[in-house]
Design an enzyme around this catalytic site. Structure first.
Site, PDB file in Angstrom:
ATOM      1  NE  ARG A  47      -2.861   0.561   3.373  1.00  0.00           N
ATOM      2  CZ  ARG A  47      -2.176   0.893   4.490  1.00  0.00           C
ATOM      3  NH1 ARG A  47      -1.519   2.024   4.556  1.00  0.00           N
ATOM      4  NH2 ARG A  47      -2.158   0.082   5.529  1.00  0.00           N
ATOM      5  CE1 TYR A  99     -15.864  10.817 -16.553  1.00  0.00           C
ATOM      6  CE2 TYR A  99     -15.428  10.836 -14.193  1.00  0.00           C
ATOM      7  CZ  TYR A  99     -15.750  10.146 -15.351  1.00  0.00           C
ATOM      8  OH  TYR A  99     -15.951   8.796 -15.288  1.00  0.00           O
ATOM      9  CG  ASP A 171      -9.124  15.563 -15.105  1.00  0.00           C
ATOM     10  OD1 ASP A 171      -8.420  14.979 -15.950  1.00  0.00           O
ATOM     11  OD2 ASP A 171     -10.135  15.052 -14.595  1.00  0.00           O
ATOM     12  CE  LYS A 196     -11.818   7.396 -18.434  1.00  0.00           C
ATOM     13  NZ  LYS A 196     -12.162   8.661 -17.803  1.00  0.00           N
TER      14      LYS A 196
HETATM   15  C1  LIG Z   1     -12.672   9.083 -16.574  1.00  0.00           C
HETATM   16  C2  LIG Z   1     -12.323  10.407 -16.048  1.00  0.00           C
HETATM   17  C3  LIG Z   1     -12.116  10.616 -14.680  1.00  0.00           C
HETATM   18  C4  LIG Z   1     -12.302   9.507 -13.656  1.00  0.00           C
HETATM   19  O1  LIG Z   1     -11.412   8.467 -13.820  1.00  0.00           O
HETATM   20  P1  LIG Z   1     -11.721   6.922 -13.447  1.00  0.00           P
HETATM   21  O2  LIG Z   1     -10.473   6.241 -13.822  1.00  0.00           O
HETATM   22  O3  LIG Z   1     -12.928   6.502 -14.219  1.00  0.00           O
HETATM   23  O4  LIG Z   1     -11.989   6.896 -11.969  1.00  0.00           O
HETATM   24  C5  LIG Z   1     -11.757  11.886 -14.273  1.00  0.00           C
HETATM   25  N1  LIG Z   1     -11.626  12.900 -15.151  1.00  0.00           N
HETATM   26  C6  LIG Z   1     -11.828  12.736 -16.465  1.00  0.00           C
HETATM   27  C7  LIG Z   1     -11.651  13.888 -17.379  1.00  0.00           C
HETATM   28  C8  LIG Z   1     -12.185  11.493 -16.963  1.00  0.00           C
HETATM   29  O5  LIG Z   1     -12.396  11.339 -18.268  1.00  0.00           O
END
Ligand SMILES: *Cc1c(COP(=O)(O)O)cnc(C)c1O
Length: 379
Positions: A47, A99, A171, A196
Site C-alpha cells: 500500500r 467530468y 485534470d 484513458k
Molecule cells: C474518466 C475520467 C475521470 C475519472 O477516472 P476513473 O479512472 O474513471 O476513476 C476523471 N476525469 C476525467 C476527465 C475522466 O475522463
C-alpha cells in the site's frame, strides 16, 4: 534531455537487477522482508510502496514534467486524494461542465461534508475572479471540457490563483502530456485518469497525481498511503505497458478525430460539431497558446428528428456504445443519458449538454472505415 517519445519507452522501466529483463517485473507481494530491524531495500508494504508502482510513477512524473507522481486505483481515487489536502469550510472553484464523476464527488460527497464549491463557466475569467473568497483554496481546472470541448485558459486561471495563494490543479486526462503540459503554465498539481489515454487499451482503471514541488509530493504521498488508494502492481504494470505507445496513439487518435469531425460537420443530419481542431471552434487563439494538439475526443449535436439516437447506435459497426474514452477502439455515447446522467437535468442544461449531444472517443482504426460506418448509420 530526452524527448517525450523516448521517455514514454525508457523512463522507470529498468528495475530488474536479477536478470536484466528489458521490461519492468511485476512484484505481486503485499509485504517485503526486512534484512534487520530498520533495514530493508526501500519497500516495506505494498500500500505504501511497490517497485512496479514506482516505475510507473517515475515514468508519468517525467512525461508531465513534475517532481514526482502517485498512481492510484482509479482517476476518482486520485481526485479524492487531492481533495483531502483541504477541509470542511474551504472553498473550491471549478467548472460547470467537468467530468460527471468529478461533479458527483464534489457535489454529493464533499459538499455535504462542509466543503464549499462554486461551479462556474470558467471561460469567463471575470466571474472566476469575482468568485474568489477569503477561504478559496483551490481552482480545479479541466480542459478541454467533457463532453463539449470548451477550453479553459490555464495560464490566466493560474495567475488569478497565485495572486491569492490559491492552489491550482488540472485534470489533463483528455489531452495527455503529449498534447498539453499544464506545468508549463505554473499549475501546482496535474491529475489523470490513466484509464484513458495514458494506458490507452481499455483494460485497466487507474489514476495519477503529479506534483510540482516536494511539499505537495510529501503531503500527497502521505494521503495516498493513509487513504489506501494506491494502484495494484498488476495494474501499474499494464499502464506502464500501455504508456510506451502514448505518442503514436495520440497522433492516430488525432488524425482520425479530425477526419471524422470534418465529415460530421458537413453532414446534413448533424447540427453542430465540437472539436478543437475545427476552424469553427470559437477559441482558436487559446488552442494555439496552450495545446500542442487537439486530441481524439469530439462531440456533436445529432438531428434526432431525422436519426433517433438508438438508430445511430444500433447501426454502427466499429463504435461501441459505451462510456469511457481514450482506448484504441472507437466508443460512442449520449452524455445526457449515460456518462453525465448523475449531474441531474438542471446542471446538464446549464452546461449546454442536450438530449441530442453525442460524444465520440475516436479510436486508432482506419479513418475511412470509421467515416463509412458513421455515414451509413447517419443515413
Ligand atoms: C474518466 C475520467 C475521470 C475519472 O477516472 P476513473 O479512472 O474513471 O476513476 C476523471 N476525469 C476525467 C476527465 C475522466 O475522463
Amino acid at each position: 534531455m530526452a524527448k517525450l517519445r523516448t521517455k514514454t519507452v525508457h523512463t522507470g522501466v529498468y528495475k530488474d537487477k536479477a536478470y536484466n529483463s528489458v521490461t519492468t517485473p511485476i512484484y505481486p507481494t503485499s509485504t517485503f522482508a526486512f534484512e534487520a530491524l530498520g533495514k530493508n531495500k526501500g519497500y516495506d508494504y505494498t500500500r505504501s510502496g511497490n517497485p512496479t508502482r514506482s516505475a510507473l510513477e517515475e515514468n508519468i512524473a517525467e512525461l508531465e514534467g513534475g517532481v514526482a507522481c502517485s498512481v492510484t486505483a482509479t482517476g476518482m481515487a486520485a481526485i479524492t486524494a487531492v481533495l483531502f489536502n483541504f477541509k470542511p469550510g474551504d472553498h473550491i472553484i471549478t467548472g460547470d461542465d467537468i467530468y460527471g464523476g468529478t461533479y458527483r464527488l464534489f457535489k454529493y460527497v464533499f459538499e455535504p461534508l462542509g466543503y464549499q464549491f462554486s461551479f462556474l463557466n470558467m471561460r469567463d475569467l471575470k466571474s472566476v475572479e469575482k468568485a474568489v473568497k477569503s477561504n478559496t483554496k483551490l481552482i480545479w481546472i479541466e480542459t478541454p471540457s467533457n463532453p463539449l470541448l470548451n477550453i479553459l485558459d490555464i495560464g490566466a486561471l493560474t495567475k488569478i490563483a497565485k495572486k491569492k495563494n490559491i492552489l491550482t490543479a488540472v485534470d489533463n486526462t483528455f489531452l495527455s502530456p503529449y498534447f498539453q503540459k499544464p506545468f508549463d503554465f505554473g499549475v501546482d498539481l496535474v491529475v489523470h485518469s490513466t484509464t484513458k489515454y495514458i494506458n490507452g487499451h481499455s483494460d485497466v482503471v487507474g489514476g495519477a497525481i503529479i506534483y510540482s514541488n516536494k511539499k505537495l509530493e510529501e503531503r500527497g504521498r502521505y494521503l495516498v498511503n493513509a487513504l489506501g488508494v494506491s494502484e495494484s502492481p498488476f495494474d501499474c504494470w499494464l499502464v506502464l505497458r500501455g504508456v510506451k505507445t502514448l505518442a503514436q496513439r495520440m497522433e492516430s487518435h488525432q488524425e482520425n478525430a479530425l477526419a471524422v469531425a470534418q465529415f460530421l460537420e458537413k453532414h446534413k443530419n448533424v447540427k453542430k460539431v465540437y472539436y478543437p481542431g475545427l476552424k469553427s471552434h470559437p477559441q482558436q487563439d487559446l488552442i494555439k497558446k496552450q495545446m500542442k494538439g487537439f486530441g481524439g475526443m469530439l462531440a456533436f449535436e445529432l438531428d434526432t428528428k431525422k436519426v433517433p439516437l438508438d438508430n445511430l447506435f444500433k447501426k454502427l459497426k466499429y463504435f461501441s456504445l459505451a462510456e469511457s474514452l481514450g482506448g484504441v477502439e472507437s466508443l460512442i455515447e449520449a452524455p445526457w443519458f449515460m456518462s453525465h446522467a448523475s449531474m441531474g437535468e438542471k446542471a446538464l442544461e446549464a452546461s449546454g449538454i442536450t438530449k441530442e449531444t453525442v460524444r465520440v472517443s475516436v479510436g486508432i482504426e482506419d479513418k475511412e472505415d470509421l467515416i463509412d460506418d458513421l455515414g451509413n448509420a447517419l443515413k
